[in-house]
Motif scaffolding. Structure first.
Motif, PDB file in Angstrom:
ATOM      1  N   LYS A  99       8.632 -19.922  -9.970  1.00  0.00           N
ATOM      2  CA  LYS A  99       7.415 -20.150 -10.742  1.00  0.00           C
ATOM      3  C   LYS A  99       6.465 -20.973  -9.877  1.00  0.00           C
ATOM      4  O   LYS A  99       6.883 -21.887  -9.174  1.00  0.00           O
ATOM      5  CB  LYS A  99       7.746 -20.935 -12.014  1.00  0.00           C
ATOM      6  CG  LYS A  99       8.701 -20.222 -12.952  1.00  0.00           C
ATOM      7  CD  LYS A  99       7.958 -19.194 -13.755  1.00  0.00           C
ATOM      8  CE  LYS A  99       8.676 -18.776 -15.033  1.00  0.00           C
ATOM      9  NZ  LYS A  99      10.096 -18.528 -14.879  1.00  0.00           N
ATOM     10  N   ILE A 100       5.164 -20.639  -9.970  1.00  0.00           N
ATOM     11  CA  ILE A 100       4.179 -21.318  -9.132  1.00  0.00           C
ATOM     12  C   ILE A 100       3.265 -22.176 -10.004  1.00  0.00           C
ATOM     13  O   ILE A 100       2.353 -21.665 -10.652  1.00  0.00           O
ATOM     14  CB  ILE A 100       3.322 -20.295  -8.334  1.00  0.00           C
ATOM     15  CG1 ILE A 100       4.177 -19.190  -7.708  1.00  0.00           C
ATOM     16  CG2 ILE A 100       2.471 -21.026  -7.293  1.00  0.00           C
ATOM     17  CD1 ILE A 100       5.134 -19.624  -6.622  1.00  0.00           C
ATOM     18  N   GLY A 101       3.486 -23.465 -10.008  1.00  0.00           N
ATOM     19  CA  GLY A 101       2.628 -24.393 -10.738  1.00  0.00           C
ATOM     20  C   GLY A 101       1.603 -24.992  -9.795  1.00  0.00           C
ATOM     21  O   GLY A 101       1.615 -24.727  -8.596  1.00  0.00           O
ATOM     22  N   SER A 102       0.699 -25.810 -10.347  1.00  0.00           N
ATOM     23  CA  SER A 102      -0.283 -26.449  -9.473  1.00  0.00           C
ATOM     24  C   SER A 102      -0.830 -27.732 -10.084  1.00  0.00           C
ATOM     25  O   SER A 102      -0.854 -27.890 -11.304  1.00  0.00           O
ATOM     26  CB  SER A 102      -1.429 -25.487  -9.142  1.00  0.00           C
ATOM     27  OG  SER A 102      -2.166 -25.165 -10.307  1.00  0.00           O
ATOM     28  N   THR A 103      -1.233 -28.637  -9.198  1.00  0.00           N
ATOM     29  CA  THR A 103      -1.869 -29.892  -9.597  1.00  0.00           C
ATOM     30  C   THR A 103      -3.079 -30.123  -8.686  1.00  0.00           C
ATOM     31  O   THR A 103      -3.242 -29.430  -7.691  1.00  0.00           O
ATOM     32  CB  THR A 103      -0.910 -31.100  -9.489  1.00  0.00           C
ATOM     33  OG1 THR A 103      -0.649 -31.368  -8.108  1.00  0.00           O
ATOM     34  CG2 THR A 103       0.411 -30.841 -10.193  1.00  0.00           C
ATOM     35  N   THR A 104      -3.923 -31.087  -9.028  1.00  0.00           N
ATOM     36  CA  THR A 104      -5.171 -31.270  -8.288  1.00  0.00           C
ATOM     37  C   THR A 104      -5.782 -32.650  -8.545  1.00  0.00           C
ATOM     38  O   THR A 104      -5.396 -33.328  -9.499  1.00  0.00           O
ATOM     39  CB  THR A 104      -6.196 -30.177  -8.709  1.00  0.00           C
ATOM     40  OG1 THR A 104      -7.394 -30.343  -7.958  1.00  0.00           O
ATOM     41  CG2 THR A 104      -6.531 -30.280 -10.197  1.00  0.00           C
ATOM     42  N   GLY A 105      -6.728 -33.018  -7.686  1.00  0.00           N
ATOM     43  CA  GLY A 105      -7.529 -34.219  -7.924  1.00  0.00           C
ATOM     44  C   GLY A 105      -8.869 -33.875  -8.569  1.00  0.00           C
ATOM     45  O   GLY A 105      -9.678 -34.768  -8.848  1.00  0.00           O
TER      46      GLY A 105
END
Lengths: 60, 203
Positions: free
Chosen positions: B111-117
């Motif tokens: 599974k490909i999750g993501s986070t960011t600023g």
């Protein structure tokens, strides 16, 4: 550094910025560094095998 | 997976020039290196982190005859956000290798999750443009979903784990291009991988 700036560096200069950046990641807790995302599947295989050996993040 | 500097925007240029510009407008000359050092943090935290740097703190005192305060941080951020939004869509090209790698990992069942600023408002632009160019993780979240507590705190990673139904942090890999990405991964107890070429950290 843009893609153009990076590709116009000499191989020697590329190695310098790569190793400097890798050190900075490692000093801040990275388990691994990769040059490009193309290396990620290989690293994930390695992580899977470490997990099978009972290893956990930051114990490598 | 992180976004700018990792999945899109080779070199993480979208925010860098805006940080330099807003400080210039405030009468302070900051370097690209200073503007990059806190990269990956929520952008208002990034501005505060820059102001906290000893050299920039002292430039501020010279210019204003006092230390910076939270009101100054908010004023700078009020300039930052619209300026970033103006150009953000131009910085959504995929970094070479990302689309193929995501596809390969997904085919293996990851599974490909993501986070960011970035905030939700910023990510609306990034995600919709990235999608047109073939870049699509299974989930994305911003610090807006974690009470504006971004990196180096681990909560965005936990939102991903919850959404993607992942059972343990030690089975998760975090990939990013900044120091704050590595710290987020360490704090979350996941495997942290720094990607070098195209990173903000490369300078």
């Amino acid at each position: 550094m843009s893609l153009n700036e990076y590709t116009s560096l000499s191989e020697f200069d590329k190695e310098i910025v790569i190793s400097k950046t890798a050190n900075s990641f490692m000093q801040n807790g990275a388990d691994f560094t990769i040059k490009t995302m193309n290396e990620l599947p290989g690293i994930i295989e390695r992580i899977n095998s470490l997990i099978s050996d009972g290893k956990r993040p930051r114990t490598n | 997976m992180d976004w700018a500097g990792t999945a899109v925007d080779f070199g993480c240029f979208a925010p860098v020039n805006v940080f330099v510009d807003i400080f210039k407008n405030a009468g302070l000359e900051v370097t690209m290196e200073e503007a990059r050092a806190p990269m990956g943090m929520l952008k208002i935290d990034h501005i505060r982190a820059m102001l906290t740097m000893p050299r920039i703190s002292s430039l501020w005192r010279e210019e204003y005859g006092r230390s910076f305060n939270e009101e100054d941080v908010e004023k700078l951020y009020a300039e930052f956000e619209p300026a970033l939004m103006m150009s953000l869509a131009d910085y959504t090209d995929p970094i070479p290798g990302v689309i193929e790698t995501v596809e390969a990992l997904r085919n293996r069942g990851l599974k490909i999750g993501s986070t960011t600023g970035y905030t939700d408002t910023m990510m609306d632009v990034v995600v919709s443009n990235a999608l047109k160019k073939g870049n699509q993780p299974d989930f994305h979240v911003t610090p807006d979903a974690t009470h504006s507590i971004g990196r180096p705190y681990p909560y965005m990673i936990y939102r991903n784990m919850e959404e993607l139904k992942l059972s343990a942090s030690w089975k998760v890999v975090k990939v990013g291009d900044t120091i704050s990405d590595m710290q987020e991964g360490v704090n979350a107890g996941v495997w942290s991988v720094g990607v070098i070429v195209g990173s903000s950290e490369m300078g």
